[in-house]
Design a protein around this motif. Sequence first.
Motif, PDB file in Angstrom:
ATOM      1  N   ASP B 165      -6.494 -18.158   5.534  1.00 52.38           N
ATOM      2  CA  ASP B 165      -7.387 -16.799   5.255  1.00 52.38           C
ATOM      3  C   ASP B 165      -7.000 -15.563   5.790  1.00 52.38           C
ATOM      4  O   ASP B 165      -7.159 -14.374   5.314  1.00 52.38           O
ATOM      5  N   ALA B 166      -6.363 -15.561   7.005  1.00 53.35           N
ATOM      6  CA  ALA B 166      -6.124 -14.202   7.913  1.00 53.35           C
ATOM      7  C   ALA B 166      -4.903 -13.780   6.881  1.00 53.35           C
ATOM      8  O   ALA B 166      -4.908 -12.637   6.712  1.00 53.35           O
ATOM      9  N   ALA B 167      -4.104 -14.693   6.202  1.00 48.19           N
ATOM     10  CA  ALA B 167      -2.768 -14.025   5.691  1.00 48.19           C
ATOM     11  C   ALA B 167      -3.380 -13.580   4.467  1.00 48.19           C
ATOM     12  O   ALA B 167      -2.463 -12.680   3.955  1.00 48.19           O
ATOM     13  N   ARG B 168      -4.466 -13.947   4.061  1.00 49.51           N
ATOM     14  CA  ARG B 168      -4.852 -13.312   2.628  1.00 49.51           C
ATOM     15  C   ARG B 168      -5.081 -11.736   2.746  1.00 49.51           C
ATOM     16  O   ARG B 168      -5.215 -11.073   1.566  1.00 49.51           O
ATOM     17  N   ALA B 169      -5.371 -11.175   3.960  1.00 52.03           N
ATOM     18  CA  ALA B 169      -5.470  -9.912   3.869  1.00 52.03           C
ATOM     19  C   ALA B 169      -4.308  -9.303   3.939  1.00 52.03           C
ATOM     20  O   ALA B 169      -4.486  -7.787   4.042  1.00 52.03           O
ATOM     21  N   LYS B 170      -3.272  -9.812   3.480  1.00 51.16           N
ATOM     22  CA  LYS B 170      -1.705  -8.864   3.722  1.00 51.16           C
ATOM     23  C   LYS B 170      -1.639  -7.823   2.437  1.00 51.16           C
ATOM     24  O   LYS B 170      -1.158  -6.859   2.849  1.00 51.16           O
ATOM     25  N   ASN B 171      -2.535  -8.146   1.502  1.00 47.60           N
ATOM     26  CA  ASN B 171      -2.675  -7.112   0.461  1.00 47.60           C
ATOM     27  C   ASN B 171      -3.305  -5.795   0.914  1.00 47.60           C
ATOM     28  O   ASN B 171      -2.872  -4.808   0.602  1.00 47.60           O
ATOM     29  N   MET B 172      -4.114  -6.041   1.930  1.00 48.82           N
ATOM     30  CA  MET B 172      -4.825  -4.814   2.322  1.00 48.82           C
ATOM     31  C   MET B 172      -3.801  -4.120   3.471  1.00 48.82           C
ATOM     32  O   MET B 172      -3.823  -2.707   3.579  1.00 48.82           O
ATOM     33  N   PHE B 173      -3.129  -5.009   4.103  1.00 50.74           N
ATOM     34  CA  PHE B 173      -2.155  -4.265   5.011  1.00 50.74           C
ATOM     35  C   PHE B 173      -1.006  -3.405   4.124  1.00 50.74           C
ATOM     36  O   PHE B 173      -0.842  -2.261   4.574  1.00 50.74           O
ATOM     37  N   ALA B 174      -0.598  -4.200   3.031  1.00 52.15           N
ATOM     38  CA  ALA B 174       0.253  -3.315   2.309  1.00 52.15           C
ATOM     39  C   ALA B 174      -0.227  -2.138   1.790  1.00 52.15           C
ATOM     40  O   ALA B 174       0.095  -1.101   1.531  1.00 52.15           O
ATOM     41  N   LEU B 175      -1.792  -2.245   1.385  1.00 51.57           N
ATOM     42  CA  LEU B 175      -2.407  -0.970   0.589  1.00 51.57           C
ATOM     43  C   LEU B 175      -2.404   0.073   1.693  1.00 51.57           C
ATOM     44  O   LEU B 175      -2.289   1.250   1.582  1.00 51.57           O
ATOM     45  N   GLY B 176      -2.756  -0.319   2.921  1.00 49.35           N
ATOM     46  CA  GLY B 176      -2.834   0.810   4.030  1.00 49.35           C
ATOM     47  C   GLY B 176      -1.546   1.132   4.388  1.00 49.35           C
ATOM     48  O   GLY B 176      -1.565   2.530   4.409  1.00 49.35           O
ATOM     49  N   LEU B 177      -0.548   0.593   4.319  1.00 52.82           N
ATOM     50  CA  LEU B 177       0.908   1.303   4.302  1.00 52.82           C
ATOM     51  C   LEU B 177       1.268   2.382   3.421  1.00 52.82           C
ATOM     52  O   LEU B 177       1.518   3.396   3.715  1.00 52.82           O
ATOM     53  N   LEU B 178       0.977   1.885   2.013  1.00 55.05           N
ATOM     54  CA  LEU B 178       1.325   2.836   0.949  1.00 55.05           C
ATOM     55  C   LEU B 178       0.288   3.979   0.934  1.00 55.05           C
ATOM     56  O   LEU B 178       0.596   5.005   0.692  1.00 55.05           O
ATOM     57  N   SER B 179      -1.011   3.716   1.406  1.00 56.68           N
ATOM     58  CA  SER B 179      -2.071   4.843   1.286  1.00 56.68           C
ATOM     59  C   SER B 179      -1.536   5.939   2.416  1.00 56.68           C
ATOM     60  O   SER B 179      -1.798   6.833   2.298  1.00 56.68           O
ATOM     61  N   TRP B 180      -1.031   5.365   3.434  1.00 54.85           N
ATOM     62  CA  TRP B 180      -0.494   6.215   4.557  1.00 54.85           C
ATOM     63  C   TRP B 180       0.618   7.115   4.033  1.00 54.85           C
ATOM     64  O   TRP B 180       0.863   8.279   4.025  1.00 54.85           O
ATOM     65  N   MET B 181       1.545   6.341   3.432  1.00 54.33           N
ATOM     66  CA  MET B 181       2.640   6.974   2.807  1.00 54.33           C
ATOM     67  C   MET B 181       2.735   7.918   2.065  1.00 54.33           C
ATOM     68  O   MET B 181       3.359   8.853   1.782  1.00 54.33           O
ATOM     69  N   TYR B 182       1.430   7.879   1.086  1.00 51.94           N
ATOM     70  CA  TYR B 182       1.251   8.962   0.138  1.00 51.94           C
ATOM     71  C   TYR B 182      -0.050   9.679   0.358  1.00 51.94           C
ATOM     72  O   TYR B 182      -0.477  10.290  -0.554  1.00 51.94           O
ATOM     73  N   GLY B 183      -0.466   9.741   1.429  1.00 54.02           N
ATOM     74  CA  GLY B 183      -1.529  10.341   1.836  1.00 54.02           C
ATOM     75  C   GLY B 183      -2.822  10.170   1.086  1.00 54.02           C
ATOM     76  O   GLY B 183      -3.473  11.138   0.832  1.00 54.02           O
ATOM     77  N   ARG B 184      -3.194   8.934   0.846  1.00 44.90           N
ATOM     78  CA  ARG B 184      -4.030   8.689   0.134  1.00 44.90           C
ATOM     79  C   ARG B 184      -5.575   8.781   0.801  1.00 44.90           C
ATOM     80  O   ARG B 184      -5.465   8.488   1.826  1.00 44.90           O
ATOM     81  N   PRO B 185      -6.893   9.217   0.148  1.00 45.78           N
ATOM     82  CA  PRO B 185      -8.021   8.896   1.038  1.00 45.78           C
ATOM     83  C   PRO B 185      -8.417   7.708   1.272  1.00 45.78           C
ATOM     84  O   PRO B 185      -8.410   6.969   0.435  1.00 45.78           O
ATOM     85  N   THR B 186      -8.602   7.223   2.632  1.00 41.38           N
ATOM     86  CA  THR B 186      -9.199   5.782   2.717  1.00 41.38           C
ATOM     87  C   THR B 186     -10.814   5.542   2.531  1.00 41.38           C
ATOM     88  O   THR B 186     -10.986   4.184   2.376  1.00 41.38           O
TER      89      THR B 186
END
Lengths: 371, 655
Positions: B165-186
Amino acid sequence: MSTPTSTELPLPALRTGTESVPAAEGPQTAKEFTSDQEVRWCPGCGDYAVLKAVQSFLPDLGLRRENIVFVSGIGCSSRFPYYLDTYGMHSIHGRAPSIATGIATAREDLSVWVVTGDGDALSIGGNHLIHALRRNVNMTILLFNNRIYGLTKGQYSPTSEVGKVTKSTPVGSLDHPFNPVSLALGAEASFVARTIDSDRKHLTAVLAAAAAHRGTSFVEIYQNCPIFNDGAFDAIKDRDTKEHAIIPLEHGKPITFGVRDEETGLGDKALARAGGGVEVVETAAVPTEQLLVHDAHNPDPSTAFAISRLTDAGYLHRSPIGIFRQVERPTYDDLARAQVADAKAKAAQSGGTDADRLTKLLNAGDTWNVG
Amino acid sequence: MSQTKQVKQLDRVIIRFAGDSGDGMQLTGDRFTQESAVFGNDLVTLPNFPAEIRAPQGTLPGVSSFQVHFADHDILTAGDRPDVLVAMNPAALKANVGDLPKGAAIIVDTHDFTKRNLDKAGYDTNPLDLLGDANDPLGDFQVHPVDLTGMTVEAVKEYGLSRKDAARAKNMFALGLLSWMYGRPTEPTTAFLENKFKKAPAILGANLTAFKAGWNFGETTETFVVRYEIKPAKLPEGTYRNITGNLALSYGLIAAGVRSGLPVFLGSYPITPASDILHELSKHKAFGVTTLQAEDEIAGIGAAIGASFAGSLGVTTTSGPGIALKSEAIGLAVMTELPLLVIDVQRGGPSTGLPTKTEQADLMQAMYGRNGEAPVPIVAPQSPGDCFSAAVEAARIAITYRTPVMLLSDGYLANGSEPWQVPSIDDLPVIDPDFATALNHASPKAAEGEPDEFWPYLRDQETLARPWAIPGTPGLEHRIGGLEKGEGHGNISYDPANHDLMVRTRQAKIEAIAKSLPPLEVDDPSGEAKVLVIGWGSTYGPIGAACRRVRRAGYHVAQTHLRHLNPFPADLGDVLKRYDKVLVPEMNLGQLSRLLRAEFLVDAIGYNHVRGLPLKAAELAEAVGQLVGEAEGTEVDLGEHGLNPPSDHEEAPSR
């Protein structure tokens, strides 16, 4: 991912089949229900008798003519709507129950009737029939069963007996037939009856009960085709044989037939429980309390099904006639309309028009402004 | 260890999120899209997923992806080639790396690069072990190997979830990383997660934490030294939201109900990719919408026809295989001349074909797929947001002309999304059902010519529409059906002359719709084009992007797009004749081109791909360029605006 959950549905009070349909203002006549179209069935067709019975029954129903809709599929019987001066649709093969479902669900104020045949309802339209029955949409389905294909000129039908020699089966048909009443009971229809084209009185009584029932009323009508399957029902029509061939079903009464005893009113043959089903016994041979008393209102369709099995699958020598089952359960269309009405009432509390609420819906969620 | 990050300006980026079908890639892409939409970029998305709900884990067929193209200017497609690939496992890398241009960035979750998963993906050796080697298969790309899963599990351990279940949140980790990279609003994603998991605090916590951890990882790690900035796009003034085609289409149907005052009745059987319309409409009973999930496709349309007869706006939704089953019933609606909307969200065919992939090969089926002469108007939306007004237009035609109307969407429009300018309800057309309420014909025995009969097939002289008298209307009782009607009175008629008249009249009625259509819009900025590119449906984006490329390279080309496929706009023939060459790009083997050839005797040239994916703009631009060269007798070189890098720039040339 969401898991389906069951929700408590708002249950409308059970009502009679026609109570939401506006009543006629005054007495009506059969003539008013007769359209100007020439009836084009073969001379001697059983359909004439059913048409006459329906035309004279409809005035007694007491509904406004414009609120009655007859829908049919394809086949000889499906010409029926053209001959009635009501609203009507002669649709496509087998699909009448689905079209009638749309009409009955869309409009509470209509009395909806389906006219179909053994080929239309049980062969090409079998799926729609069973699903209409399980949904229990408020309508009446009249299935004219002549055990043959008439309009396509004489092929065997899904109710024809095995071994039937027809144009398409010169050495005999191979398909085991459907028993329409058994099929309807298997689909848990809430009203299941069988009647005979030539018995106007019984036919009319069954039509009245079917119309009064709220839900899908299924009525099989034995109907003679003089051209391609003449005499298929002779055993139950012939004066000399019919008392032995017809097993009359009357709610709350022991099921007996054959020669009537003047005193008891019971026939010399009767039905009694046997194992999981029922069997025909000599009335005199069993104690009266062991005779099967017909209970059309039994929520469990098992006994009604067992009774329906007494119909011959081959040439018809014997068949139960009457109302097999009449139970109350909520109708699909009432429930569907209740869901819509409930949602509308809730929306109305927040005020505004549909257009206002649509504007709100379109602007819901993550929006942003430019300029 | 924090460090100064470089900020680089870009005008557009194409990112593809790819993973196993259980990895939540559609959600990740959808969230990134919403963030970009709220930020104000123009964008186009392309979800791409297998038909299996959970295809075998770790395999190539199980890969699910979501591509988003976002820009500081108006764009038309989801882009041909991703600038960035986020690959969550070996299969996702293998399945997508071929689509990347040289120099693309790959962010890859190293966690699943095990022997077992490499085998499943068909890798003999781990490509990540060869990075920087002479034979590095990923040598053309900037590869960032990151243990996304490992870091996610570590970040969320306070929530006490199982490792799985913990590993299932990896997509949100990836989203957070890309959101940082492209300055997206969180904020939009935070709010979304709070709502989605409000009943599961541990899952909510893990997802929020993973999302933040991904962002912080970008901020602190030395792996990523550049952040990118893509400014908001200058779109026309208004309120916008991101919307998919199926949602826009559903809203359009509700709007058609509101503007016509008719209750909407949907009879439908679940089928990919149309089911979302059934799901959506079932939520909107407050607008008087009834939805019936029928026992089969035929019952779905049957119930809709019944509801139309009873005075509702009958609708049925399906995809190509469902249309095949409904054909006979569509013919009944043609014969009974009842309003009906038939919505075909096209997918790859024939037969079951490619259920989750797009195609536009049902045009001939929509046009001719019935017995007898059974003309049906056809309307096609050109983009996800356009599905809204296309639905309203289809309803206008159906109700005004008393006819079934075919609305041809497709899988790309259905699931793809774009920013949509929210329309004002008052700007939508008012649709008058104009129910018949009075007798309309005087029989010979009528007193003083006063109407004493109702003729259900007595037509409006202008529209040729017949009166729509619904049950419950006293005095107008009548019977309709599939048998041929006598002109006017509508009784059964087998008369040869009458049949000929009725066949021609039904055809004339559909043709008369053309009179109500606006002139065709032709985009020919220079007015000097010799080549016209004409399309229909979802190819609007790629065709527009291709034409812009050709124009940026300095050549002339004209573009027009058909919303109405039957009847064609009245001026289409004149438009076609103005150009020396006509190119018809389609995701089929040439269905519109065949109709144009037959109707206008024009040498319509096909450009046809049936790959289950939208047309690629750069390839199409090359084809357009070649035709321009032939038409103008010159050598055409599109240079960087064709297949040569840098590709995928879709901005219209300044005028």
